[in-house]
Design an enzyme around this catalytic site. Structure first.
Site, PDB file in Angstrom:
ATOM      1  N   ARG A 180       0.809  -1.222   0.000  1.00 49.19           N
ATOM      2  CA  ARG A 180       0.000   0.000   0.000  1.00 49.19           C
ATOM      3  C   ARG A 180       0.844   1.275   0.000  1.00 49.19           C
ATOM      4  O   ARG A 180       0.636   2.180  -0.814  1.00 49.19           O
ATOM      5  CB  ARG A 180      -0.908   0.018   1.247  1.00 49.19           C
ATOM      6  CG  ARG A 180      -1.966  -1.012   1.197  1.00 49.19           C
ATOM      7  CD  ARG A 180      -2.398  -1.451   2.602  1.00 49.19           C
ATOM      8  NE  ARG A 180      -3.118  -2.693   2.508  1.00 49.19           N
ATOM      9  CZ  ARG A 180      -2.540  -3.891   2.333  1.00 49.19           C
ATOM     10  NH1 ARG A 180      -1.225  -4.000   2.258  1.00 49.19           N
ATOM     11  NH2 ARG A 180      -3.282  -4.963   2.226  1.00 49.19           N
ATOM     12  N   THR A 181       1.790   1.343   0.935  1.00 47.60           N
ATOM     13  CA  THR A 181       2.497   2.606   1.131  1.00 47.60           C
ATOM     14  C   THR A 181       3.369   2.941  -0.077  1.00 47.60           C
ATOM     15  O   THR A 181       3.339   4.061  -0.592  1.00 47.60           O
ATOM     16  CB  THR A 181       3.350   2.519   2.415  1.00 47.60           C
ATOM     17  OG1 THR A 181       2.534   1.990   3.466  1.00 47.60           O
ATOM     18  CG2 THR A 181       3.887   3.869   2.818  1.00 47.60           C
ATOM     19  N   LYS A 211      25.495  -6.005  -2.362  1.00 48.06           N
ATOM     20  CA  LYS A 211      26.959  -6.038  -2.518  1.00 48.06           C
ATOM     21  C   LYS A 211      27.646  -5.380  -1.328  1.00 48.06           C
ATOM     22  O   LYS A 211      28.854  -5.144  -1.351  1.00 48.06           O
ATOM     23  CB  LYS A 211      27.359  -5.302  -3.798  1.00 48.06           C
ATOM     24  CG  LYS A 211      26.749  -5.836  -5.066  1.00 48.06           C
ATOM     25  CD  LYS A 211      27.207  -4.959  -6.243  1.00 48.06           C
ATOM     26  CE  LYS A 211      26.246  -5.053  -7.404  1.00 48.06           C
ATOM     27  NZ  LYS A 211      26.419  -3.943  -8.349  1.00 48.06           N
ATOM     28  N   ARG A 217      11.284   3.587   4.202  1.00 50.63           N
ATOM     29  CA  ARG A 217      10.778   2.564   5.136  1.00 50.63           C
ATOM     30  C   ARG A 217      11.950   1.687   5.529  1.00 50.63           C
ATOM     31  O   ARG A 217      12.713   1.224   4.679  1.00 50.63           O
ATOM     32  CB  ARG A 217       9.684   1.716   4.500  1.00 50.63           C
ATOM     33  CG  ARG A 217       9.324   0.498   5.361  1.00 50.63           C
ATOM     34  CD  ARG A 217       8.115  -0.248   4.880  1.00 50.63           C
ATOM     35  NE  ARG A 217       6.887   0.493   5.162  1.00 50.63           N
ATOM     36  CZ  ARG A 217       5.666  -0.018   5.034  1.00 50.63           C
ATOM     37  NH1 ARG A 217       5.514  -1.278   4.643  1.00 50.63           N
ATOM     38  NH2 ARG A 217       4.592   0.707   5.299  1.00 50.63           N
ATOM     39  N   HIS A 268       4.397   5.456  11.740  1.00 49.27           N
ATOM     40  CA  HIS A 268       3.958   5.331  10.343  1.00 49.27           C
ATOM     41  C   HIS A 268       3.026   6.525  10.108  1.00 49.27           C
ATOM     42  O   HIS A 268       1.807   6.380  10.041  1.00 49.27           O
ATOM     43  CB  HIS A 268       3.233   4.005  10.162  1.00 49.27           C
ATOM     44  CG  HIS A 268       3.002   3.604   8.729  1.00 49.27           C
ATOM     45  ND1 HIS A 268       3.192   4.459   7.657  1.00 49.27           N
ATOM     46  CD2 HIS A 268       2.591   2.417   8.199  1.00 49.27           C
ATOM     47  CE1 HIS A 268       2.894   3.823   6.532  1.00 49.27           C
ATOM     48  NE2 HIS A 268       2.532   2.583   6.840  1.00 49.27           N
TER      49      HIS A 268
HETATM   50  N1   CP Z   1      -0.438  -0.255   5.962  1.00 53.19           N
HETATM   51  C1   CP Z   1       0.751  -0.477   5.363  1.00 53.19           C
HETATM   52  O1   CP Z   1       1.783   0.100   5.706  1.00 53.19           O
HETATM   53  O2   CP Z   1       0.681  -1.393   4.361  1.00 53.19           O
HETATM   54  P1   CP Z   1       1.921  -1.857   3.466  1.00 53.19           P
HETATM   55  O3   CP Z   1       2.884  -2.593   4.366  1.00 53.19           O
HETATM   56  O4   CP Z   1       1.319  -2.733   2.400  1.00 53.19           O
HETATM   57  O5   CP Z   1       2.572  -0.616   2.915  1.00 53.19           O
END
Ligand code: CP
Length: 307
Positions: free
Chosen positions: A54-55, A82, A104, A132
């Site tokens: 999603r993100t 590497k 992330r 998040h």
């Molecule tokens: N909610 C969320 O962070 O989903 P993803 O891990 O799919 O990005």
């Protein structure tokens, strides 16, 4: 706002500004031709060291709908294999001329460290169990859109709060906008230090759900579970899983959120995920694009273009 690292860094006015801006962005993504030139000539790098559906994809679409160029970096298949370091990886993206880095990482604090070292905005797309913030924003947006307001609502967060960066961001945003929060789940998965007049910790699921207007169901994070915290997934479902019968303990108009991905039949039943009256899970996904458009615009857009 130069970076977006934690939702608690934003004032109430900054939060409301982003939610208002996301409303305008949502109108753009519902157009037959969902492309505006607002960020034409800008570029951002999605730098993901952890899995995401999603993100990562919604940041990519958000940038593209606003006319920006987006590059996608994933550790697998990159020079990280590497031996290239995290910092050298990000510095490489920066040298290519990107205007923002969306990161992330499994380690808490990585986006904050990046922000301290880079001259361009850094957006936290999830760091360990810390924060998040864009998930928190899309949850706030979805609640406000569906229920009209956030102030005064009772929001129950169910499940693995301990490992949940979503819960932390949600709690900070909800408190800033005047909601009351209840936390409930296996005692080993509820961290200490939250209990306050605005955040109440419950041991009993029925009590925690009673009268709640919003239920946020957290994913059981198999990848972050220390061995033995939950006896088994079946027992977790039997004790804490959100079923239609348990949902009936909440307000009759209760809104169900889940950040995804869902473990159907573990923390939430399919009948709840797909419930057309109560579930806002698909709305959350759509709204994720709108709030990420708002964040990108605020951080790298030219002021005045959208206003
Ligand atoms: N909610 C969320 O962070 O989903 P993803 O891990 O799919 O990005």
């Amino acid at each position: 706002m130069r970076d977006l690292i934690a939702l608690g860094d934003l004032s109430r006015a900054e939060l409301e500004d982003l939610l208002d801006l996301a409303t305008a962005m949502k109108e753009i993504i519902r157009r037959p031709v969902k492309k505006v030139p607002t960020l034409r000539g800008k570029a951002a790098a999605n730098v993901f060291f952890e899995a995401s559906t999603r993100t990562r994809n919604s940041f990519e679409l958000a940038g593209k709908y606003l006319g920006a160029d987006i590059i996608n970096f994933q550790a697998r298949g990159s020079s990280v294999e590497k031996g290239e370091t995290l910092w050298d990886t990000v510095r490489t993206m920066w040298a290519m001329g990107v205007d923002a880095v969306i990161v992330r990482h499994q380690a808490e604090g990585v986006p904050g460290e990046m922000a301290a070292r880079l001259d361009i905005p850094v957006i936290n797309a999830g760091d360990g169990a810390h924060q998040h913030p864009t998930q928190g924003l899309l949850d706030l947006f979805t609640i406000r859109e569906r229920l009209g307001q956030i102030a005064g609502l009772t929001v129950t967060i169910v499940g693995d709060v301990l490992h949940s960066r979503v819960a932390r961001s949600d709690i900070e945003g909800l408190l800033q906008l005047g909601a009351r929060v209840r936390l409930v789940g296996p005692p080993a998965l509820i961290p200490g230090g939250w209990d306050s007049p605005q955040v109440r910790v419950y041991a009993d699921l029925r009590e925690a759900l009673a009268g709640a207007q919003v239920v946020q169901v957290l994913r059981i994070q198999r990848e972050r579970q220390a061995a033995g915290v939950i006896p088994s997934l079946r027992e977790y479902h039997d004790r804490w899983g959100i079923t239609p019968a348990r949902l009936s303990w909440a307000d009759a108009e209760v809104l169900v959120l889940h950040p995804g991905p869902q473990n159907r039949g573990v923390e939430i039943d399919s009948a709840v995920v797909d419930d057309p009256k109560h579930s806002a899970i698909q709305d959350q996904v759509e709204n994720g694009v709108a709030v990420r458009m708002a964040v990108l615009y605020r951080l790298i857009g030219e002021k005045g273009v959208m206003e």
